[in-house]
Design a protein around this motif. Sequence first.
Motif: not given
Lengths: 112, 114
Positions: A33, A48, A97-101
């Motif tokens: 991202y 993204y 995907g779904t959220q940046p870690q």
Amino acid sequence: NAGVTQTPKFQVLKTGQSMTLQCAQDMNHNSMYWYRQDPGMGLRLIYYSASEGTTDKGEVPNGYNVSRLNKREFSLRLESAAPSQTSVYFCASSERGTQPQHFGDGTRLSIL
Amino acid sequence: AQSVTQPDIHITVSEGASLELRCNYSYGATPYLFWYVQSPGQGLQLLLKYFSGDTLVQGIKGFEAEFKRSQSSFNLRKPSVHWSDAAEYFCAVGVPNTGNQFYFGTGTSLTVIP
């Protein structure tokens, strides 16, 4: 334990100049991202990439292009910099995907 | 459209006191919910996340958050704050099964008084 590495850390550009922000991760993550952070606005997604070879626009893509060169690297290019693009840019990655870690430490970009 | 609201721009607490940072979201269904922390000059670090199940989630550094569907809230708490907790805290909402529908709140700056 590098995690997410961003280069450069600081940059000053003149209006109309171009530059590429580099990002690399060593965690074998699929998703990457690019965000920009502006005072009082939180972080906003620019682009993204769910996996190598794919990219999608985020909330504020205008004026930017990206390249997912390989699984490790995801670059952000400003073709013709504008003062409104003065910001702190963060690269992030996640397993999927779904959220940046994991986030890099950011690139502080000033456009005069 | 999805949105995240952090009502408090800045909070000051004494070291050892309890902490609660507020977060409200707007989304039709139950989103994925997150809290991140950002120390000065650094990137964000994920504190905790909620996808489903138990509405009280535990995170790193002694933080916890509770999802309350009826209030569309996901408040972050810590029983006893340490000076090292001074930072910027961001709540975030993700739409399930997407990668580019993920929204951060505007952040709450925490100052800890010795």
